[in-house]
Design an enzyme around this catalytic site. Structure first.
Site, PDB file in Angstrom:
ATOM      1  N   GLU A 141       2.232   0.283  12.438  1.00 36.94           N
ATOM      2  CA  GLU A 141       3.332   0.845  11.658  1.00 36.94           C
ATOM      3  C   GLU A 141       3.009   2.312  11.374  1.00 36.94           C
ATOM      4  OE1 GLU A 141       4.355  -1.082   7.963  1.00 36.94           O
ATOM      5  OE2 GLU A 141       6.167   0.084   7.764  1.00 36.94           O
ATOM      6  N   HIS A 175       1.553  -8.608  -2.021  1.00 38.11           N
ATOM      7  CA  HIS A 175       2.513  -7.730  -1.340  1.00 38.11           C
ATOM      8  C   HIS A 175       2.550  -7.998   0.174  1.00 38.11           C
ATOM      9  CE1 HIS A 175       4.715  -3.848  -0.813  1.00 38.11           C
ATOM     10  NE2 HIS A 175       4.105  -3.875   0.356  1.00 38.11           N
ATOM     11  N   GLU A 176       1.398  -7.975   0.795  1.00 38.16           N
ATOM     12  CA  GLU A 176       1.369  -8.157   2.256  1.00 38.16           C
ATOM     13  C   GLU A 176       1.819  -9.564   2.625  1.00 38.16           C
ATOM     14  OE1 GLU A 176       1.158  -5.403   3.625  1.00 38.16           O
ATOM     15  OE2 GLU A 176       0.211  -4.355   1.947  1.00 38.16           O
ATOM     16  N   HIS A 235       5.544  -9.879   2.512  1.00 35.98           N
ATOM     17  CA  HIS A 235       6.194  -9.252   3.665  1.00 35.98           C
ATOM     18  C   HIS A 235       6.502 -10.263   4.761  1.00 35.98           C
ATOM     19  CE1 HIS A 235       6.705  -4.998   3.148  1.00 35.98           C
ATOM     20  NE2 HIS A 235       5.430  -4.712   2.975  1.00 35.98           N
ATOM     21  N   GLU A 289      10.242  -2.468   1.965  1.00 37.57           N
ATOM     22  CA  GLU A 289       9.213  -2.030   1.008  1.00 37.57           C
ATOM     23  C   GLU A 289       9.654  -2.131  -0.449  1.00 37.57           C
ATOM     24  OE1 GLU A 289       6.346  -2.009   1.801  1.00 37.57           O
ATOM     25  OE2 GLU A 289       6.286  -1.583   3.944  1.00 37.57           O
TER      26      GLU A 289
HETATM   27  N1  TRP Z   1       3.696  -1.547   5.528  1.00 35.08           N
HETATM   28  C1  TRP Z   1       2.490  -1.319   4.789  1.00 35.08           C
HETATM   29  C2  TRP Z   1       2.717  -1.883   3.401  1.00 35.08           C
HETATM   30  O1  TRP Z   1       3.392  -1.326   2.603  1.00 35.08           O
HETATM   31  C3  TRP Z   1       2.085   0.087   4.627  1.00 35.08           C
HETATM   32  C4  TRP Z   1       1.901   0.946   5.806  1.00 35.08           C
HETATM   33  C5  TRP Z   1       2.798   1.696   6.420  1.00 35.08           C
HETATM   34  C6  TRP Z   1       0.675   1.284   6.392  1.00 35.08           C
HETATM   35  N2  TRP Z   1       2.218   2.512   7.355  1.00 35.08           N
HETATM   36  C7  TRP Z   1       0.939   2.278   7.352  1.00 35.08           C
HETATM   37  C8  TRP Z   1      -0.595   0.843   6.201  1.00 35.08           C
HETATM   38  C9  TRP Z   1      -0.081   2.868   8.053  1.00 35.08           C
HETATM   39  C10 TRP Z   1      -1.595   1.433   6.917  1.00 35.08           C
HETATM   40  C11 TRP Z   1      -1.358   2.448   7.830  1.00 35.08           C
HETATM   41  O2  TRP Z   1       2.320  -2.923   3.085  1.00 35.08           O
HETATM   42 ZN    ZN Z   2       4.717  -2.965   2.054  1.00 39.44          ZN
END
Ligand code: TRP
Ligand code: ZN
Length: 878
Positions: free
Chosen positions: A128, A304-305, A308, A327
């Protein structure tokens, strides 16, 4: 790296579906540190809504396939157009076809921690938002959902475990000391959720029984020797899984759930399907090495994770403009989780503190953007407090607006209707419009209009008519744009009678009136009847909307609220407002009202004395607004040094005049041991530290002794670190001895040494800059590790305003130098550190020019990453 001009602007209004879909991905990956081979077999087909006969456009970043085969036929060089960040195949069949790509990736050279990289010899990925294209060329956007099968092969001696998304299908030994594993993920997913991990990790396992009776294996993987420190993470995971079933009816959907802790990681954690990857800071913890607030963060981020898995993975976002759809919603869910596991009152205050300190600043400066931005150059720069925290506040408001019931059925509808899809904010909100029957079109403005609205309230009491009239007015921020329209703002209120009890609220006809006023026009007036005595209003209870409240309550009224309000958030808020008022006056050279200070001190003393106040809540009451909070209140012409002094002086006043009460309360708290980790022990330690911190404003031997004793004898890191922070306020023997002892005790344990770096970076003294500079050369520090950078440099730049904003500009120069050095290593982290300059425009003229000059120096510093280039341009508004 590229020059600033070279990054195109991506606009929401330009969205159209891709011309091709990739429905299947088969990966065969042979890991080697410098040259991993990635065979990707992509099942491509024309998109039903795409342009027929359109070329196939694949994103790529650093990776260039040595061979490309279409339905098994090797393509000639003249059939492929290679661009800087794309690969274009002009003639592809107008039917499903297979594309084979052979790529070679250098994980060892990858210091960006994006794509495939090595962290302490562990192969891992971060995809991501757009990291998958560093592994193979791909249609790397979230509206392309595919089923993935991943085969990993590597040297057995270097990779005890080979992990990828989904369920394990097969594994085994191969010749020449190699082995393999095959993973299948049955759930279609966007490429940003792909993950792979391989290394000599240790495993801790457990199981979870879902409410429909499926047994899920839970695995946590950590670096060797750290197994003992996963217990709390495992318990948190199980609590999160159970809570999501009970609160949202969501069950887990694979045979295994894996969580890996790595030490080099750009953010907190990442929700890759079935294989969450974590910054080790948010997994590893034991009472002797982690503070209670570390434990709280771990529980929240694991939640949180995990959450998701439904809000993000099963239902993902159509494009990155819709980032808040996963988010903001997932932050809302993790906030509710923490509130349910711990104290809702304390949680709400912590969340609002964070919102104000991170999001309000963003919203009031050059980096302001809507929760759904209209354009970006580098999407990584939009993982912001606005998208996350304000995004969560919008959902909280939605629930207040339509009520629990409709909110809950709306969530269920969302899960059912959109499972397996990539959605927009409209898709999400429509579910709630349907279940509630309410027109939510005006509510959508929260996603489109940047800036923090100001709600001002005038209160008129008519003793003869026995009415109280509240006149509300909302003023939108200039950041909302010229055509901005009023927001829908739920204002939760109460009226207190002279005894401090909540009055009943009646309308003119005598009926009961609601206690939530929906302000959806520029102004609105509400009159309550049968109000027999002048009430004290309690407004925006529970912080029912992310706005700034402007109401002129007297110091006496605030003291009254601080003592009596039934809404604990507003009790706390009243104390903060009182304190801010005094400190802002002092920092601006205005006369402070002695009576106000006295009344405030008296109210604090009462709170300390009162029995029945929750210890954690009392700790929050005793914690003054931060220097940045005060700066935000003052708003313009900021002199961070004057603010620092004003805050220090008020703290000293408290420490001096409440000395006896503070000591008595502190010594009355029962001692803790490492066994006591429950909510009451956590609250007690928070209080003990808050008391000690105020006491240590008096640099006398008695209190310094108390702190030294707590530092030496404390059984938990919370107590030890709390004492170290308290001692760090003064340049004294106790401080240097404690710092040396702390380092000695914990050297070799990077996460604890981060605390040692941070506490030194926070000291509000002129020698701090030199100290921080020296620490950048300390063997414990590495610019390549984001946790070290955050502990030392971000703490200095964000949490030490008086020293970062030194009058001579040396703080700015130092951070600018570090930002430029970091940009060559890790652009995402460099761009984030650069946001330390985001409030430059509200500084007093001298500092404003110095800060601006440093931003300009970065901007003209030659080859900048697209990340940093965009951030600096936006901050300078060029
Ligand atoms: N999606 C992740 C979260 O909010 C966060 C995230 C986005 C991320 N880009 C990233 C984590 C790059 C690590 C590196 O839970
Ligand atoms: Zn997140």
């Amino acid at each position: 790296m590229s020059t600033p001009e070279s990054s195109p602007t991506i606009r929401l209004s330009d969205y159209r579906p891709p011309d091709h879909l990739i429905a299947r991905v088969d990966l065969d990956i042979r890991l080697e540190r410098k040259a991993s081979e990635v065979f990707a077999r992509l099942g491509v087909k024309p998109h039903p809504q795409g342009v027929a006969g359109a070329p196939l456009v694949l994103h790529r970043d650093h990776v260039m396939p040595a061979r490309i085969l279409l339905d098994g036929r090797a393509l000639r060089a003249d059939e492929i157009v290679v661009e800087a960040r794309q690969l274009i195949l002009h003639k592809v069949p107008d039917r499903p076809f297979t594309l084979d790509l052979l790529n070679v990736v250098d994980a060892e050279a990858n210091t960006t921690l994006n794509g495939l990289y090595l962290s302490n010899d562990v192969f891992c990925t971060q995809c991501e938002a757009e990291g998958f294209r560093r592994i193979t060329p791909f249609i790397d956007r979230p509206d392309v959902l595919a089923r993935y099968r991943t085969r990993i092969e590597a040297r057995k001696s270097e990779t005890r475990y080979l992990l990828a998304n989904g369920n394990p299908i097969a594994s085994g030994d191969l010749a020449e000391g190699r082995h393999f594993a095959l993973w299948d993920d049955p759930w279609p997913k966007p490429s940003y959720l792909f993950a792979l991990v391989a290394g000599n990790l240790a495993r801790v396992s457990d199981t979870f029984l879902t409410r429909s009776g499926r047994e899920v294996r839970l695995d946590i993987f950590v670096e060797d020797g750290k197994e003992e420190r996963c217990a709390f993470a495992m318990e948190s995971l199980k609590r999160a899984m159970a809570w999501d079933e009970q609160a949202f009816g969501r069950e887990y959907d694979l045979d295994v759930f894996m969580l890996v802790a790595v030490s080099d990681f750009n953010m907190g954690a990442m929700e890759n399907k079935g294989l969450n990857i974590f910054n080790d800071k948010y997994v590893l913890a034991d009472p002797r090495r982690a503070t209670d607030s570390d434990f709280i963060d771990i529980e929240a981020i694991i939640g949180h994770e995990y959450f998701h898995n439904w809000t993000g993975n099963r239902i993902t976002c159509r494009d990155w403009f819709q980032l808040c759809v996963k988010e903001g919603l997932t932050v809302f869910r993790d906030q509710e989780f923490t509130a349910a596991m711990r104290s809702p009152a304390v949680k709400r205050i912590m969340d609002v503190r964070r919102l104000r300190s991170a999001q309000f600043v963003e919203d009031q400066g050059p980096l302001a953007h809507p929760v759904r931005p209209n354009s970006y150059k580098e999407i990584n720069n939009f993982y912001t407090a606005t998208v996350y925290e304000k995004g969560a506040e919008i959902i909280r408001m939605l629930r207040t607006l339509i009520g629990e019931e409709h909110f809950s059925t709306g969530m269920t509808l969302y899960f059912e209707r959109h499972d397996g899809q990539a959605v927009t904010v409209e898709d999400f909100i429509t579910c709630f419009a349907e279940t509630s029957g309410r027109d939510l079109a005006p509510f959508m403005r929260w996603y489109a209009q940047a800036g923090t609205p100001v709600v001002s309230v005038d209160i008129a009491y008519d003793a003869v008519a026995q009415t109280a009239t509240l006149a509300f007015k909302q003023t939108l921020s200039p950041a909302a744009g010229d055509n901005a329209l009023p927001q829908t703002i739920p204002v939760h209120i109460g009226l207190l009678d002279p005894q401090g009890r909540d009055m009943e609220l009646h309308t003119a006809d005598g009926a009961m009136a609601g206690n939530v006023i929906i302000l959806d026009e520029a102004t609105c007036k509400v009159t309550f009847h049968r109000i027999e005595q002048r009430p004290v209003p309690s407004l925006l209870r529970g912080f029912s909307a992310p706005v700034r409240l402007d109401v002129s309550l007297s110091d006496d009224d605030l003291v009254f609220l601080l003592t009596h309000d039934s809404d604990s958030f507003n009790r706390w808020q009243a104390g903060q407002t009182l304190a801010t008022r005094q400190m802002a006056a002092a920092a601006s050279g205005r006369q402070i009202k002695a009576a106000g200070v006295k009344a405030y001190l008296h109210a604090l003393a009462q709170a300390i004395e009162a029995s029945g106040t929750d210890d954690a809540f009392l700790a929050l009451l005793l914690t003054l607004p931060s220097e940045s909070d005060i700066a935000r209140e003052i708003g313009t012409n900021i002199d961070p040094e004057a603010i620092h002094i004003a805050r220090r002086d008020l703290r000293r006043r408290i420490g001096l005049s409440l000395r006896e009460q503070l000591i008595t309360r502190c010594t009355a708290l029962p001692a803790d041991d490492v066994q006591s980790m429950g909510g009451t022990a956590t609250a007690r330690r928070a209080l003990r530290n808050a008391l000690l911190d105020l006491l240590c404003t008096q640099a006398d031997e008695h209190v310094l002794d108390m702190a030294e004793r707590q530092f030496r004898d404390g059984q938990t890191m919370t107590e030890v670190y709390g004492a170290l922070i308290a001692l760090s306020q003064h340049d004294c023997r106790q401080r240097s001895e404690a710092l040396a002892a702390f380092y000695d005790r914990h050297k070799g344990d990077a996460l604890v040494i981060d605390k040692w770096l941070a506490v030194q970076a926070m000291v509000g003294e002129t020698q701090t800059l030199r100290q921080v500079e020296e620490l950048t050369r300390h063997p414990a520090f590495r610019l390549t590790n984001p946790n070290r950078v955050r502990a030392l440099l971000s703490t200095f730049a964000f949490s030490n305003p008086s020293q970062f904003n030194r009058q001579d500009g040396a703080g700015y120069r130092f951070i600018a130098d570090q930002v430029m050095a970091l940009d060559r290593i890790n652009p995402q982290i460099a761009a984030r550190l650069a946001t330390a300059f985001r409030a430059w425009a509200i500084l007093e003229p001298g500092r404003r020019h110095l800060a601006r000059a440093e931003l300009e120096r970065i901007a003209s510093g030659g080859e900048l990453s697209p990340d940093l280039a965009e951030m600096v341009q936006r901050t300078l508004q060029i």
